[in-house]
Design a protein around this motif. Structure first.
Motif, mmCIF file in Angstrom:
data_model
loop_
_atom_site.group_PDB
_atom_site.id
_atom_site.type_symbol
_atom_site.label_atom_id
_atom_site.label_comp_id
_atom_site.label_asym_id
_atom_site.label_seq_id
_atom_site.Cartn_x
_atom_site.Cartn_y
_atom_site.Cartn_z
ATOM 1 N N VAL A 236 1.003 -1.453 -0.140
ATOM 2 C CA VAL A 236 0.087 -0.138 -0.123
ATOM 3 C C VAL A 236 0.734 1.263 0.189
ATOM 4 O O VAL A 236 1.629 1.906 1.081
ATOM 5 C CB VAL A 236 -0.680 -0.402 1.379
ATOM 6 N N ASP A 238 1.289 5.203 -0.330
ATOM 7 C CA ASP A 238 -0.035 6.284 0.076
ATOM 8 C C ASP A 238 0.301 7.743 -1.136
ATOM 9 O O ASP A 238 -0.680 8.283 -1.535
ATOM 10 C CB ASP A 238 0.299 7.313 1.280
ATOM 11 N N SER A 259 -2.458 1.925 -4.717
ATOM 12 C CA SER A 259 -2.305 3.463 -4.927
ATOM 13 C C SER A 259 -3.025 4.268 -5.151
ATOM 14 O O SER A 259 -3.775 3.763 -5.934
ATOM 15 C CB SER A 259 -0.836 3.715 -5.420
ATOM 16 N N PRO A 260 -2.805 5.756 -4.714
ATOM 17 C CA PRO A 260 -3.938 6.831 -5.407
ATOM 18 C C PRO A 260 -3.709 6.989 -6.211
ATOM 19 O O PRO A 260 -2.639 6.789 -6.859
ATOM 20 C CB PRO A 260 -3.650 7.522 -3.836
ATOM 21 N N TRP A 266 -8.650 5.116 -6.412
ATOM 22 C CA TRP A 266 -7.509 3.965 -5.523
ATOM 23 C C TRP A 266 -7.090 2.668 -6.560
ATOM 24 O O TRP A 266 -8.609 2.449 -6.536
ATOM 25 C CB TRP A 266 -7.589 3.685 -3.804
ATOM 26 N N SER A 319 -12.026 5.323 -2.582
ATOM 27 C CA SER A 319 -11.292 4.547 -1.232
ATOM 28 C C SER A 319 -10.024 4.148 -1.404
ATOM 29 O O SER A 319 -10.300 2.439 -1.875
ATOM 30 C CB SER A 319 -12.450 4.992 -0.483
ATOM 31 N N ARG A 320 -8.629 4.360 -0.510
ATOM 32 C CA ARG A 320 -7.964 3.874 0.145
ATOM 33 C C ARG A 320 -8.683 1.669 0.757
ATOM 34 O O ARG A 320 -8.072 1.312 0.110
ATOM 35 C CB ARG A 320 -7.515 3.887 1.353
#
Length: 340
Positions: A236, A238, A259-260, A266, A319-320
């Protein structure tokens, strides 16, 4: 790194006369000129110096085979029949040509990079770095850019199509230019071609330095994220950044990278079995293939699921948490299919 001070680096103000051969040009002497430009006079006009339209510049550069001018120049590269760095001589066409530690022959670019690469990097980088990082960056550029040019120029390994060598060659005027337009026009077009090639090579060098710098920065972040991962198969991040190189160079067992990908998005991207391949270590679930929005949310059980690519290598959520859950579910589904 050299034990002597290369010509021009001992005094930042003294004029330096640099010379390479005229006639057909290749990637090695074109890049060699660009390296000297950034090492000695980065504020100068790269093209203007070649075309003779810049009159005030510390670096005086000329392309000629005149023995008298070769003898008078401070730095001579890819011509002259001598390799004597303390004297500013960087030819590599002799019988006893200079070799890398692994036996690969140097080109003019490789020889100049060895002596002037660090100075060029300092002037290219917009943000200063410490000496250790600079040395690592020099080495990474030497391996990824300079060595392939050394190999290509010496007939060891040919660079592929659309390589930097091809781009430089494409700047040369066609073989029949003198036949069609006369020798004077042919020489003028050859000079213009070299100026255009130098500009293209300079842009490539600057961009590659910046991308390599960013790549080195990514290594520590990827490894830190891996250490924090609860499930080492899911990485993961950020911040979006290249991860595949680090995963393979450090032999990490990562299957999916979360990842974003922009505001409210995401992604989950599957790692290929071989670096640069189109396959996946573990493909995303067949049941998700090509679905979007509500249909994918229903099939996956993730309320904010957004899309799943038909090729099953990438999917995403808003969303994450949603993306992470999709990665976890994909692994669970794969494990269940293996035991079924």
């Amino acid at each position: 790194m050299p034990e002597y001070t290369p010509v021009g680096l001992d005094n930042g103000n003294a004029p330096v006369r640099a010379l390479t051969h005229s006639g057909n040009f290749h990637a090695d002497e074109t890049l060699g000129y660009v390296i000297l430009h950034y090492a000695l006079a980065p504020e100068g006009d790269l093209r203007g110096r070649v075309l003779g339209t810049q009159t005030t510049d510390r670096l005086d550069f000329v392309r000629t085979r005149s023995p008298e001018r070769i003898s008078a120049a401070d730095i001579v590269f890819d011509v002259g029949g001598r390799y004597d760095p303390p004297a500013g001589r960087y030819d590599h066409h002799m019988k006893d040509k200079p070799l890398r530690e692994d036996g690969t022959p140097y080109s003019a670019a490789g020889l100049l990079w060895k002596d002037y690469g660090m100075a060029a990097l300092r002037n290219i980088l917009k943000t200063p770095v410490d000496d250790a990082t600079l040395a690592t960056l020099w080495q990474a550029m030497d391996k990824s850019l300079i060595l392939p040019i050394d190999q290509d120029d010496n007939g060891v390994v040919k660079m592929g199509k659309l390589s930097l060598a091809d781009i430089v060659s494409a700047c040369s005027p066609p073989w029949d230019t003198a036949e069609l337009y006369g020798r004077d026009e042919a020489r003028a077009r050859e000079t213009l071609g070299f100026a255009n090639a130098a500009q293209a090579v300079a842009a490539h060098l600057v961009n590659m330095v910046d991308r390599t710098r960013a790549g080195l920065k990514a290594v520590s972040r990827v490894l830190a994220a891996y250490e924090k991962a609860e499930d080492k198969r899911i990485l993961v991040m950020d911040t979006g950044m290249p991860t595949e190189k680090v995963i393979f160079e450090h032999d990490l067992p990562v299957v999916y990278v979360v990842s974003p990908a922009g505001p409210d998005r995401w992604n989950v991207k599957a790692v290929p079995p071989v670096r640069g391949d189109f396959g996946q270590r573990v493909s995303l679930p067949e049941a998700w293939r090509g679905l979007e929005g509500a249909a994918l949310a229903a099939a996956s059980g993730v309320p904010d699921a957004v899309f799943a690519h038909p090729a099953r290598f990438i999917c995403g959520a808003a969303s994450r948490e949603g993306a992470l859950r999709m990665a976890q579910l994909a692994l669970e589904i794969d494990a269940a299919s293996e035991t079924a």
